[in-house]
Motif scaffolding. Structure first.
Motif, mmCIF file in Angstrom:
data_model
loop_
_atom_site.group_PDB
_atom_site.id
_atom_site.type_symbol
_atom_site.label_atom_id
_atom_site.label_comp_id
_atom_site.label_asym_id
_atom_site.label_seq_id
_atom_site.Cartn_x
_atom_site.Cartn_y
_atom_site.Cartn_z
ATOM 1 N N SER A 1 70.778 59.627 -38.925
ATOM 2 C CA SER A 1 69.911 59.638 -38.144
ATOM 3 C C SER A 1 70.481 59.638 -36.352
ATOM 4 O O SER A 1 70.226 60.682 -35.579
ATOM 5 C CB SER A 1 68.963 58.370 -38.159
ATOM 6 O OG SER A 1 68.113 58.450 -39.204
ATOM 7 N N GLU A 2 71.697 58.934 -36.217
ATOM 8 C CA GLU A 2 72.291 59.032 -34.997
ATOM 9 C C GLU A 2 72.559 60.435 -34.498
ATOM 10 O O GLU A 2 72.651 60.769 -33.504
ATOM 11 C CB GLU A 2 73.107 58.136 -34.982
ATOM 12 C CG GLU A 2 73.771 57.932 -33.598
ATOM 13 C CD GLU A 2 74.909 56.862 -33.514
ATOM 14 O OE1 GLU A 2 75.275 56.445 -32.379
ATOM 15 O OE2 GLU A 2 75.004 56.064 -34.538
ATOM 16 N N PHE A 3 72.923 61.095 -35.758
ATOM 17 C CA PHE A 3 73.685 62.416 -35.432
ATOM 18 C C PHE A 3 72.621 63.292 -35.260
ATOM 19 O O PHE A 3 72.500 64.094 -34.210
ATOM 20 C CB PHE A 3 74.599 62.722 -36.745
ATOM 21 C CG PHE A 3 75.161 64.217 -36.451
ATOM 22 C CD1 PHE A 3 76.011 64.630 -35.787
ATOM 23 C CD2 PHE A 3 74.601 65.146 -37.430
ATOM 24 C CE1 PHE A 3 76.494 65.831 -35.439
ATOM 25 C CE2 PHE A 3 74.909 66.511 -37.114
ATOM 26 C CZ PHE A 3 75.939 67.003 -36.371
ATOM 27 N N MET B 1 70.274 51.599 -35.859
ATOM 28 C CA MET B 1 69.354 53.065 -35.273
ATOM 29 C C MET B 1 69.949 52.859 -33.747
ATOM 30 O O MET B 1 70.010 51.888 -33.133
ATOM 31 C CB MET B 1 67.885 53.122 -35.496
ATOM 32 C CG MET B 1 67.752 53.520 -36.689
ATOM 33 S SD MET B 1 68.143 55.159 -37.662
ATOM 34 C CE MET B 1 66.587 56.101 -36.892
ATOM 35 N N PRO B 2 70.070 54.126 -33.209
ATOM 36 C CA PRO B 2 70.092 53.784 -31.651
ATOM 37 C C PRO B 2 69.025 53.361 -30.856
ATOM 38 O O PRO B 2 68.094 53.730 -31.411
ATOM 39 C CB PRO B 2 70.569 55.406 -31.464
ATOM 40 C CG PRO B 2 71.121 55.954 -32.801
ATOM 41 C CD PRO B 2 70.279 55.279 -33.706
ATOM 42 N N GLU B 3 69.512 52.680 -30.083
ATOM 43 C CA GLU B 3 68.156 52.304 -29.201
ATOM 44 C C GLU B 3 67.380 53.492 -28.627
ATOM 45 O O GLU B 3 66.116 53.210 -28.530
ATOM 46 C CB GLU B 3 68.747 51.322 -27.946
ATOM 47 C CG GLU B 3 67.618 50.688 -27.287
ATOM 48 C CD GLU B 3 66.964 49.700 -28.012
ATOM 49 O OE1 GLU B 3 65.679 49.388 -27.613
ATOM 50 O OE2 GLU B 3 67.384 49.277 -28.934
ATOM 51 N N ALA C 1 61.762 57.161 -28.083
ATOM 52 C CA ALA C 1 61.988 58.691 -27.889
ATOM 53 C C ALA C 1 60.680 59.456 -28.130
ATOM 54 O O ALA C 1 60.088 59.299 -29.340
ATOM 55 C CB ALA C 1 63.074 59.315 -28.416
ATOM 56 N N PRO C 2 60.202 60.102 -27.211
ATOM 57 C CA PRO C 2 58.794 61.005 -27.363
ATOM 58 C C PRO C 2 58.839 61.910 -28.446
ATOM 59 O O PRO C 2 57.736 62.325 -29.139
ATOM 60 C CB PRO C 2 58.420 61.451 -26.038
ATOM 61 C CG PRO C 2 59.837 61.658 -25.402
ATOM 62 C CD PRO C 2 60.720 60.527 -25.800
ATOM 63 N N GLU C 3 60.057 62.341 -28.737
ATOM 64 C CA GLU C 3 60.250 63.433 -29.806
ATOM 65 C C GLU C 3 60.137 62.718 -31.242
ATOM 66 O O GLU C 3 60.087 63.323 -32.272
ATOM 67 C CB GLU C 3 61.418 63.981 -29.899
ATOM 68 C CG GLU C 3 61.647 64.850 -28.463
ATOM 69 C CD GLU C 3 62.442 64.010 -27.552
ATOM 70 O OE1 GLU C 3 62.719 64.787 -26.464
ATOM 71 O OE2 GLU C 3 62.570 62.786 -27.639
ATOM 72 N N ILE C 4 60.510 61.289 -31.273
ATOM 73 C CA ILE C 4 60.570 60.542 -32.593
ATOM 74 C C ILE C 4 59.350 59.736 -32.791
ATOM 75 O O ILE C 4 58.809 59.841 -33.833
ATOM 76 C CB ILE C 4 61.767 59.579 -32.565
ATOM 77 C CG1 ILE C 4 63.212 60.583 -32.057
ATOM 78 C CG2 ILE C 4 61.973 58.782 -33.948
ATOM 79 C CD1 ILE C 4 63.333 61.572 -33.174
#
Length: 345
Positions: free
Chosen positions: A286-288, A302-304, A309-312
């Motif tokens: 997921s981070e990549f 998971m990255p903060e 994020a509006p995309e996620i």
């Protein structure tokens, strides 16, 4: 990759102790979407198991399916989208999975354990999931981006700057929704309207490409159909880029990994599937790739920046327009293929 004898011995011991699955020798050949497999994940897997991994890219579900059906491919693992998994299973192209051999199947989040496209998770495990929407360079266009008009009736500012990911089912379904139909429709009038709209719109496109993060960042492309994770990766490098959720309807999907029936390295493939179902490893993917995964417990790794994020995280006002992709009947698939073939001429 090359590692020392001591490291190989340590990796062998660790793998056999923690998973009880690894061959700890040989190779593994993964066939996956391009720019979708974390290099750090592969490096970690190789170090822990001593298995050499080769990743080969594809650009669409149809490309992958066609190549595997042709035979002689040499791949062990493939990662089809949910609406294609039933096609792979019915064609006998994927092995049935034994949870006793892949114990981390127990880590699959409840939402993704018993899914319509793979009931009981008998043939696949989650890789990543997300949405297909639109991306726009807002320094060029300040209007509404939450619409498929961005690629089907592009505003003057974006004409000749539009890219389309070459994923047949998503593109046709989004167009069918735009002209007032529903996904997998067999209504010939609706399909004619969708075909005509796509053919008309094509003159305003610059490309039909899937590996476009760098092009959007550089301004070589300024709008188009795109996946949410790829859009986030681009936006992190160019904050003029924004991701839109078409109000006419946008696909929600999950890509899942399975072992090919004719895999030459089945045991290594099982080891890999078990490995990616470890929460920390799922979070590495997921981070990549910048998509959500379906593994319980991965959130803490998971990255903060992905948590808001509006995309996620789909904004509440756009949730209702999302629809989960389904496998269209064969007769509809044939009609879609005819439209796609005409579009590619």
């Amino acid at each position: 990759m090359k590692i020392t004898r001591w490291a190989l011995a340590a990796a062998t011991l660790a793998a056999s102790t923690s998973a009880g699955l690894a061959q700890n020798a040989g190779s593994l050949n993964i066939y996956n979407w391009g720019n979708y497999t974390s290099p750090e994940l592969i490096e970690k897997f190789e170090q822990e198991t001593g298995i050499d991994v080769t990743v080969t890219d594809y650009d669409s579900n149809d490309t992958a399916l066609t190549r595997i059906r042709a035979g002689g491919h040499g791949f062990d693992i493939v990662v089809p989208s949910n609406n294609y998994v039933p096609i792979w299973v019915e064609a006998g192209l994927l092995q049935e999975l034994d949870p006793a051999e892949i114990p981390n199947i127990a880590n699959i989040a409840e939402r993704w354990r018993d899914v319509d496209w793979d009931p009981g998770r008998t043939h696949t495990v989650p890789w990543q999931w997300g949405t297909t929407g639109v991306i726009v360079n807002t320094s060029l266009y300040e209007g509404d981006i939450n619409t498929s008009a961005i690629f089907l009736d592009p505003p003057d500012e974006l004409k000749g700057r539009v890219n389309i990911v070459p994923e047949m089912t998503d593109i046709i379904n989004m167009t069918v929704r735009y002209v007032g139909g529903q996904q997998c429709t067999d209504d010939r009038d609706v399909l004619r309207q969708a075909r005509d709209k796509l053919v008309e719109a094509k003159q305003h496109w610059i490309a039909m490409d899937y590996g476009t993060v760098d092009q959007y960042v550089a301004g070589d492309m300024d709008a188009g159909v795109n996946w949410n994770g790829a859009s986030m990766r681009a936006r992190l490098q160019n904050d003029d880029l924004a991701y839109g959720y078409p109000k006419e309807g946008y696909p929600v999907w999950m890509d899942s990994a399975g072992i090919l029936t004719d895999a030459q390295n089945s045991e290594n493939a099982k080891t890999f599937l078990n490995f990616v179902l470890e929460p920390e490893n799922a979070a590495m993917i997921s981070e990549f790739a910048r998509y959500a995964n379906g593994v319980e417990g991965s959130d803490e790794f998971m990255p903060e920046d992905m948590r808001t994020a509006p995309e996620i995280v789909v904004p509440a006002e756009h949730e209702a327009a999302g629809y989960f992709s389904v496998t269209c009947p064969e007769d509809v698939q044939r009609l879609y293929t005819q439209i796609w073939t005409e579009l590619l001429r």
